[in-house]
Design an enzyme around this catalytic site. Structure first.
Site, PDB file in Angstrom:
ATOM      1  N   MET A 204      35.825  35.690  32.705  1.00  0.00           N
ATOM      2  CA  MET A 204      34.818  36.661  32.259  1.00  0.00           C
ATOM      3  C   MET A 204      35.051  37.065  30.808  1.00  0.00           C
ATOM      4  SD  MET A 204      32.279  37.362  34.055  1.00  0.00           S
ATOM      5  CE  MET A 204      31.780  38.743  33.032  1.00  0.00           C
TER       6      MET A 204
ATOM      7  N   ALA B  20      31.198  48.984  37.920  1.00  0.00           N
ATOM      8  CA  ALA B  20      30.280  48.287  38.835  1.00  0.00           C
ATOM      9  C   ALA B  20      30.904  46.975  39.281  1.00  0.00           C
ATOM     10  CB  ALA B  20      28.948  48.022  38.144  1.00  0.00           C
TER      11      ALA B  20
ATOM     12  N   HIS C 222      32.115  32.252  46.649  1.00  0.00           N
ATOM     13  CA  HIS C 222      32.644  32.282  45.284  1.00  0.00           C
ATOM     14  C   HIS C 222      33.578  31.094  45.044  1.00  0.00           C
ATOM     15  CE1 HIS C 222      31.214  36.465  45.185  1.00  0.00           C
ATOM     16  NE2 HIS C 222      31.278  36.357  43.873  1.00  0.00           N
ATOM     17  N   HIS C 223      33.834  30.831  43.772  1.00  0.00           N
ATOM     18  CA  HIS C 223      34.738  29.780  43.316  1.00  0.00           C
ATOM     19  C   HIS C 223      36.143  29.913  43.920  1.00  0.00           C
ATOM     20  CE1 HIS C 223      36.592  32.764  40.585  1.00  0.00           C
ATOM     21  NE2 HIS C 223      35.362  33.246  40.524  1.00  0.00           N
TER      22      HIS C 223
ATOM     23  N   LYS D 248      38.898  32.849  43.005  1.00  0.00           N
ATOM     24  CA  LYS D 248      38.721  34.289  43.274  1.00  0.00           C
ATOM     25  C   LYS D 248      39.852  34.777  44.182  1.00  0.00           C
ATOM     26  CE  LYS D 248      35.347  37.805  44.468  1.00  0.00           C
ATOM     27  NZ  LYS D 248      35.732  38.619  43.309  1.00  0.00           N
TER      28      LYS D 248
HETATM   29  P1  NAD Z   1      40.536  35.722  35.342  1.00  0.00           P
HETATM   30  O1  NAD Z   1      41.803  35.629  36.129  1.00  0.00           O
HETATM   31  O2  NAD Z   1      39.951  34.473  34.777  1.00  0.00           O
HETATM   32  O3  NAD Z   1      40.742  36.729  34.089  1.00  0.00           O
HETATM   33  C1  NAD Z   1      41.474  37.913  34.126  1.00  0.00           C
HETATM   34  C2  NAD Z   1      42.242  37.989  32.820  1.00  0.00           C
HETATM   35  O4  NAD Z   1      42.866  39.269  32.699  1.00  0.00           O
HETATM   36  C3  NAD Z   1      43.356  36.935  32.720  1.00  0.00           C
HETATM   37  O5  NAD Z   1      43.223  36.243  31.490  1.00  0.00           O
HETATM   38  C4  NAD Z   1      44.625  37.781  32.745  1.00  0.00           C
HETATM   39  O6  NAD Z   1      45.684  37.176  32.025  1.00  0.00           O
HETATM   40  C5  NAD Z   1      44.132  39.054  32.083  1.00  0.00           C
HETATM   41  N1  NAD Z   1      45.013  40.209  32.283  1.00  0.00           N
HETATM   42  C6  NAD Z   1      45.812  40.501  33.339  1.00  0.00           C
HETATM   43  N2  NAD Z   1      46.488  41.629  33.113  1.00  0.00           N
HETATM   44  C7  NAD Z   1      46.108  42.083  31.891  1.00  0.00           C
HETATM   45  C8  NAD Z   1      46.450  43.211  31.095  1.00  0.00           C
HETATM   46  N3  NAD Z   1      47.365  44.102  31.500  1.00  0.00           N
HETATM   47  N4  NAD Z   1      45.843  43.366  29.891  1.00  0.00           N
HETATM   48  C9  NAD Z   1      44.943  42.466  29.432  1.00  0.00           C
HETATM   49  N5  NAD Z   1      44.598  41.362  30.146  1.00  0.00           N
HETATM   50  C10 NAD Z   1      45.164  41.177  31.353  1.00  0.00           C
HETATM   51  O7  NAD Z   1      39.485  36.489  36.269  1.00  0.00           O
HETATM   52  P2  NAD Z   1      37.908  36.617  36.089  1.00  0.00           P
HETATM   53  O8  NAD Z   1      37.213  35.590  36.901  1.00  0.00           O
HETATM   54  O9  NAD Z   1      37.587  36.736  34.631  1.00  0.00           O
HETATM   55  O10 NAD Z   1      37.654  38.015  36.810  1.00  0.00           O
HETATM   56  C11 NAD Z   1      38.292  39.206  36.382  1.00  0.00           C
HETATM   57  C12 NAD Z   1      37.845  40.341  37.267  1.00  0.00           C
HETATM   58  O11 NAD Z   1      36.442  40.599  37.072  1.00  0.00           O
HETATM   59  C13 NAD Z   1      38.011  40.075  38.770  1.00  0.00           C
HETATM   60  O12 NAD Z   1      38.380  41.284  39.420  1.00  0.00           O
HETATM   61  C14 NAD Z   1      36.610  39.663  39.196  1.00  0.00           C
HETATM   62  O13 NAD Z   1      36.347  39.872  40.571  1.00  0.00           O
HETATM   63  C15 NAD Z   1      35.788  40.567  38.328  1.00  0.00           C
HETATM   64  N6  NAD Z   1      34.402  40.163  38.108  1.00  0.00           N
HETATM   65  C16 NAD Z   1      33.496  41.166  38.054  1.00  0.00           C
HETATM   66  C17 NAD Z   1      32.177  40.877  37.778  1.00  0.00           C
HETATM   67  C18 NAD Z   1      31.197  42.027  37.632  1.00  0.00           C
HETATM   68  O14 NAD Z   1      30.021  41.798  37.317  1.00  0.00           O
HETATM   69  N7  NAD Z   1      31.648  43.275  37.837  1.00  0.00           N
HETATM   70  C19 NAD Z   1      31.758  39.562  37.570  1.00  0.00           C
HETATM   71  C20 NAD Z   1      32.728  38.550  37.619  1.00  0.00           C
HETATM   72  C21 NAD Z   1      34.047  38.859  37.874  1.00  0.00           C
END
Ligand code: NAD
Length: 269
Positions: free
Chosen positions: A14, A123, A156-157, A160
């Site tokens: 994201m 959200a 989901h992928h 997740k």
């Molecule tokens: P991801 O694992 O690809 O990315 C998460 C990133 O956060 C990683 O790069 C990780 O190294 C980093 N991270 C971890 N701890 C950290 C810290 N202390 N400081 C800064 N960075 C840190 O995951 P993703 O697919 O990008 O999803 C992230 C979150 O967003 C998940 O909880 C997912 O369910 C959620 N999500 C929400 C929505 C929405 O619309 N609300 C949409 C998609 C995903």
């Protein structure tokens, strides 16, 4: 006036989309791109990681040091990281847009506490279509009532890490509220073995994981002689990123603290 945005988790799936969405927005400046402390990607150019080419913003791992230059932090990381970030943001008066899912009750209480100090948009899904779907399923549950069995399906992928998805959980809350039920008491997560007949007052959840599916949700209302389904399928993470960026602009322009979601941002309340 230009709003200065930080992105926590800027190297994530994201995060990379968020870097692109902030960079393309005329009113926003990407002022900080944060990554997990110790990540080998700290020091990389956030634009290069996002496939945009260099933009001169390096990944750092110190949110507190960056806070002075931020209006809003957009956080899509992990629950523990989001809570740490929320504590830092409320100390420094930085507003937040939080997309991280899978938070427990205590962690949600921390978000609530943060929102008493600074404005927060929180959200589980920032897509306009899903936000509208929440309204549609609320209407359907209210009209169809207890005569229809309700099941929530999500796909989901394979990467997740939480289930059911935050969006499915939110759908469950909306459905339970519309039906006058307690979600904790009526939720059934998956089924196996000799389950007995379906209890008509339950709400079922099924989670499928695999491949590169960005996020599909279907709510089924199953009655006698008819079935109604509300389905949303996301085909690009950019839809969530643009919704989060829209929320960042909205919260940056709003005075005072408070806890909001995408329905507030879209003016549906
Ligand atoms: P991801 O694992 O690809 O990315 C998460 C990133 O956060 C990683 O790069 C990780 O190294 C980093 N991270 C971890 N701890 C950290 C810290 N202390 N400081 C800064 N960075 C840190 O995951 P993703 O697919 O990008 O999803 C992230 C979150 O967003 C998940 O909880 C997912 O369910 C959620 N999500 C929400 C929505 C929405 O619309 N609300 C949409 C998609 C995903």
């Amino acid at each position: 006036m230009t709003k200065r945005i930080g992105i926590a988790g800027a190297a994530g799936r994201m995060g990379r989309q968020l870097v692109a969405a902030v960079t393309e927005h005329p009113e926003l400046e990407l002022a900080a791109a944060l990554q997990r402390p110790g990540s080998p990607l700290v020091g990389s150019d956030a634009g290069e990681l996002a496939g945009l080419g260099p933009i001169g913003v390096k990944l750092t791992d110190g949110l507190a040091a960056a806070c002075g230059g931020l209006d809003v932090l957009i956080d899509f990381t992990l629950p523990d990281a989001t809570i740490d970030n929320a504590r830092i943001c409320r100390e420094h008066g930085v507003r937040m847009v939080i997309g991280t899912t899978g938070l427990g009750d205590e962690q949600k209480a921390e978000i609530e506490a943060t929102s008493q100090q600074v404005g927060v948009v929180f959200a589980p899904n920032f897509s306009v279509g899903v936000t509208l779907s929440l309204r549609l399923i609320e209407m359907a549950a209210t009209v169809l009532g207890d005569g229809f069995d309700v099941e929530v399906l999500e796909t989901h992928h394979r990467h997740k890490i939480d289930a059911p998805s935050g969006t499915a959980a939110r759908m469950g809350e909306v459905l339970a509220a519309a039906l006058g039920r307690d979600l904790r008491a009526c939720a059934v997560y998956g089924r196996e073995g000799h389950t007995g007949e379906r209890d008509s007052r339950t709400i079922g959840f099924q989670s499928v994981r695999g491949g590169d599916v960005v996020g599909d949700h279907t709510v089924m209302f199953l009655g006698q002689g008819e079935r109604m389904e509300v389905t949303h399928r996301a085909s690009s993470r950019m839809t969530f990123a643009r919704g989060a960026v829209r929320s960042a602009v909205w919260i940056a322009e709003r005075q005072g603290p408070g806890l909001f979601d995408m329905e507030d941002v879209l003016g549906l309340r």
